[in-house]
Write an enzyme that holds these catalytic residues in place. Structure first.
Site, mmCIF file in Angstrom:
data_model
loop_
_atom_site.group_PDB
_atom_site.id
_atom_site.type_symbol
_atom_site.label_atom_id
_atom_site.label_comp_id
_atom_site.label_asym_id
_atom_site.label_seq_id
_atom_site.Cartn_x
_atom_site.Cartn_y
_atom_site.Cartn_z
ATOM 1 N N GLU A 197 1.026 -1.246 0.101
ATOM 2 C CA GLU A 197 -0.192 0.041 0.001
ATOM 3 C C GLU A 197 0.765 1.324 -0.087
ATOM 4 O OE1 GLU A 197 -3.473 2.139 2.799
ATOM 5 O OE2 GLU A 197 -2.985 -0.098 2.909
ATOM 6 N N SER A 289 5.760 -18.538 4.671
ATOM 7 C CA SER A 289 5.960 -19.698 5.315
ATOM 8 C C SER A 289 5.195 -20.780 4.452
ATOM 9 C CB SER A 289 5.069 -19.816 6.673
ATOM 10 O OG SER A 289 5.341 -19.000 7.616
ATOM 11 N N ASP A 367 -5.385 -8.020 3.884
ATOM 12 C CA ASP A 367 -5.234 -6.491 3.974
ATOM 13 C C ASP A 367 -5.865 -6.064 5.332
ATOM 14 O OD1 ASP A 367 -5.145 -3.869 4.100
ATOM 15 O OD2 ASP A 367 -5.793 -3.831 1.815
ATOM 16 N N ASP A 370 -4.836 0.023 6.763
ATOM 17 C CA ASP A 370 -5.256 1.120 5.796
ATOM 18 C C ASP A 370 -4.451 2.201 6.485
ATOM 19 O OD1 ASP A 370 -6.381 -0.298 3.755
ATOM 20 O OD2 ASP A 370 -8.328 -0.111 4.588
#
Length: 857
Positions: A197, A289, A367, A370
């Site tokens: 982002e 991972s 996500d 923000d």
């Protein structure tokens, strides 16, 4: 960040007399704990037995749950107290209190205080189940029982070293909140698409040269390509799950504001502030991972097998502390029988198995953060046309040996203002170009982990889970970090469950996507989070038809299916290779066993090489000297063993391709690390040899193409390895440049005096593998070095037919004491791919026991 702290501390540790005094044998051995005999542990209801095997792994057997966790706290303090103390200083923003007047420590404290990790942990305490609180308190009581009547030098030699430069007092007593706060550090390092982002916004500042915002966004998105579903399978297929389709994200947002200088500066300031937080678990593309589970139809025993190897930061001591927690008899008062990998500082087991179920974790990458761009004027911010007051609080940072520092933390409805977290960066958030009537720009961070939750409850729910329903219930509590959970049961089931608090976002029309992939305008409440995905809607599967589940940070779902999680995934090269290797065994009619699972964990085949070498071999070179390097690639099998000359050359070429193609296009902080994102970018450009991204914009009047970049990279790499290794390509080996140098979190680094460094930091180890390879020994292509930055922090394979046939290994050892034989006794085995027996049954534990300590009430 840690190296900057280390360098500053090193200045205070150079006197030869101090070095000799500190590292006298008695000082080193003084903190070693008793692991045999009997000791008193106040608060126990009955005696507890702690056995340790040849690797020093403790197995604790008790009569009650509270005795188990009280003993675990005692044992963790025996083995790892300085690590625990360091972790709580970091998570509470008190590094300077531990190490002194070190600027980078003060910066880290400032940012962590701005987050308010400790304050959030304190709020979570009231939300936790009563049982969880009692376990955390019992654990703290065990830690404190070990601290009682021991001075700092008896707890850890690190205190003796630090005492030469700062005041070292008796460590404060352990508080249950110290344990809860550690979960915030784990969540921070595994937070999802935060870097992408910020990266999009920062790339816009250099690539957004058009007058058309949509065109600028499209150019930036070339650096963040879509997940390649046509070649790399998501964890779940559309047929394997039920659920509603993802919302259509037509979303857009900041538009023309992205090009303003004030916003550029605010975003850069926020990035710099957030980078000041020490890496405790692991970050970046290589911090993912592998996990996978195979049903009994494909295994030698007819029962499931499960493998997991989290790719995290590697240090000394390791992130994980191996342990077993066993009730002598299952009763209403004693309900645990679990073994696996714990965090020193938190009770229970984070990854492992009990008598009914094994589970593994990989980062889902959802996500959950923000960035909100706020319009700030004095102590107010713009919100739906009104100027709202900014929440302001003060925090005091105690500096050992210096003056206290009082900082001001400002927050909006979206979270703390990270762009003004560090005092020296505040001026960067306001420029003469800002319209002061609308205020200047600041950047707030909204993050799911800053909302109090129940993740601590989830740890104990996992430890006692018996079936898919229990895993689903535990996952509903496991709010941060968002992790993929694979599991298998001793009655033959395999499954996958996605947990986590996943924000729901509005679709908003505009020029820039509002799906969370770009910063959002804080002045418009339409961009606010609209709640969270219901836990019942999170993706899951039980017993898929093909009998295989692979979760290695790739996309969870096909695009448009199920709840929207993110568009930013690892690009699936590891997961696809694992699936291919498993399918090869199945197609060949071979039954999979624990040895096969371990062999797959060590696979070092490079999808990067297989993709790019054919194009590199097409380049016509007129220099025999350079041809010698190119010829290595013609015979390469794409494996990256330590003795591979071709692997060394290819990785050097790859690093140069990234530098020549992209360094002129992005800000320095966004220079390509070399992970799967950048392979996907390059794949997208290979068929477009004149794409402007190939051109070096710093060479005025010259326009470079793909072939010029590739040819120059082949030449540069030849020269670099000639200088670093040898003129003869026969002398080249990947392991000679791809090495792990484990570093102590406080006393590591090249600036530490040699005597001290030699004690705390194990010697360099040559390693195979690389980024986006199954044996993911990561390195950073932007760093000018092939040194290892991340890797499999542990490896485990669980056999659900016979749990005593399971295997495990960690990167260093069980002890945090440099004088202990278990400080790094697993390192060589880990490096060469060996594992150790993992005794679980009472009989196996008794047979493997080499030391026995009885804790008396």
């Amino acid at each position: 960040m840690t190296r900057r702290i280390v360098a500053a501390i090193a200045i205070l540790l150079v006197l030869a007399l101090v070095v000799v005094t500190v590292f006298a044998v008695v000082s080193l051995r003084r903190p070693l704990p008793d692991v045999n005999g009997e000791v008193n542990l106040p608060g126990l209801s009955e005696s507890v037995t702690v056995t340790r095997d040849a690797q020093g792994v403790p197995d604790i057997t008790a009569q009650t749950d509270l005795d188990l966790f009280r003993a675990q706290g005692y044992v963790h303090a025996q083995d790892r107290f300085f690590e625990m103390d360091y972790r709580r200083h970091v998570t509470s923003g008190r590094m300077a209190e531990l190490v002194g007047n070190v600027p980078s420590a003060i910066q880290a404290d400032t940012v962590t205080r701005t987050f308010g990790w400790r304050a959030v942990a304190e709020q979570e305490w009231d939300l936790l189940a009563d049982d969880t609180k009692t376990y955390l308190q019992a654990y703290a009581d065990g830690v404190n029982a070990y601290l009682d009547e021991r001075d700092p030098g008896e707890l850890a030699v690190e205190y003796t070293v630090l005492g030469q430069s700062v005041t070292v007092e008796d460590p404060e007593r352990w508080d249950p909140i110290d344990s809860v706060a550690w979960l915030k550090a784990m969540a921070w390092d595994l937070r999802g698409n935060y870097d992408d982002e910020l990266g999009r916004a920062l790339a816009y500042t250099t690539l957004g040269t058009s007058d058309n915002v949509e065109n600028n966004v499209a150019v930036v998105e070339e650096l963040f390509p879509a997940y390649p579903e046509e070649t790399n399978q998501p964890i779940l297929t559309a047929d394997e799950i039920s659920g509603t389709p993802a919302a259509t994200v037509s979303a857009e947002g900041l538009g023309d504001d992205l090009g303003t200088e004030g916003l550029d500066a605010a975003i850069a300031s926020a990035e710099a502030a957030l980078d000041a937080v020490p890496v405790l678990v692991g970050r970046g593309d290589a911090s993912g991972s592998n996990s996978w589970v195979v049903s009994g139809e494909h295994t030698e025993s007819g029962m499931p097998l499960l493998a997991n190897d989290p790719h995290l930061a590697l240090g000394a001591p390791s992130i994980w502390s191996q342990i077993g927690l066993h009730c002598a008899e299952q009763t209403p008062d004693c309900t645990f029988d679990v073994s696996g990998f714990s965090f020193a500082g938190f009770p229970g087991v984070i990854i492992g198995h009990n008598g009914d179920l094994a589970w593994g974790l990989t980062n889902m990458g959802a996500d959950v953060t923000d960035f909100f761009v706020e319009r700030v004027r004095s102590d107010t911010y713009l919100r739906d046309g009104e100027w709202e007051p900014i929440d302001v609080r003060k925090e005091t940072i105690v500096v050992n040996g210096g003056d206290d520092l009082v900082i001001e933390v400002r927050s909006t409805v979206h979270g703390p203002l990270m762009s003004d977290a560090l005092p020296e960066l505040e001026s960067a958030t306001s420029t003469p170009h800002d319209d002061l009537r609308l205020g200047s720009y600041s950047v707030a961070l909204q993050w799911t982990a800053l909302t109090p939750g129940n993740t601590a409850d989830a740890i104990f729910a996992f430890d006692r889970a018996q079936d898919a329903d229990d895993i689903r219930d535990a996952a509903a509590l496991f709010e941060v970090p968002a992790q993929n959970i694979v599991f298998a049961t001793t009655d033959g089931h395999i499954g996958y469950q996605a947990p986590g608090s996943i924000p729901v976002r509005n679709d908003v029309d505009g020029a820039v996507p509002s799906d969370g992939s770009w910063p959002r305008p804080g002045w418009d409440s339409d961009y606010d989070w609209q709640g969270y995905v219901d836990s019942d809607d999170m993706p899951s599967v039980l017993d898929p038809e093909d009998g295989i589940i692979v979760a290695a940070n790739q996309a969870v779902l096909p695009a448009g299916v199920g709840p929207f999680l993110t568009n930013d995934w690892a690009y699936g090269y590891r997961s696809e290779r694992i699936r291919t290797l498993l399918q090869n065994e199945i197609d060949a009619g071979r039954q999979i066993d624990t040895a096969t699972m371990s062999e797959i964990q060590l696979d070092d085949w490079s999808a990067f090489g297989a993709t790019l070498v054919p194009v590199l071999l097409e380049q016509e070179l007129d220099d025999d000297f350079v041809d010698d390097g190119q010829e290595l690639l013609a015979d390469w099998d794409f494996h990256t063993g330590t003795d591979s000359a071709a692997a060394a050359y290819f990785n050097a070429v790859w690093s140069d391709v990234l530098e020549l193609a992209f360094w002129d296009d992005v800000p320095p902080s966004m220079r390509p690390s070399g992970g799967s994102q950048w392979l996907q970018v390059v794949i997208g450009l290979l068929d477009d040899p004149t794409n402007p991204l190939w051109d070096d914009r710093t060479t005025l009047g010259v326009v470079e193409t793909r072939d010029e970049v590739l040819s120059q990279s082949l030449e540069n790499a030849r020269l670099e390895l000639t200088s670093e290794l040898s003129k003869r390509t026969d002398d080249w080996e990947w392991g000679k440049v791809h090495q792990l140098r484990l570093q102590h979190p406080v006393l590591g680094g090249e600036d530490i005096p040699g005597v001290i460094s030699g004690v705390f930091n194990p010697g360099a180890v040559e390693l195979p593998g690389g980024t986006s390879i199954v044996n993911a020994i990561g390195w950073d292509a932007s760093a000018g070095s092939f040194d290892v930055t991340t890797g499999p922090s542990m490896r485990m394979v669980v056999d659900l037919d016979d749990l005593d046939r399971s295997t495990w290994v960690t990167v260093t050892g069980t002890s945090g004491h440099p004088a202990s034989s278990h400080y790094d006794d697993q390192l060589d085995a880990w490096a060469t791919g060996e594992t150790f027996a993992w005794p679980f049954s009472a009989e196996a534990r008794d047979e493997s026991a080499e030391d026995t300590l009885v804790l008396r009430p």
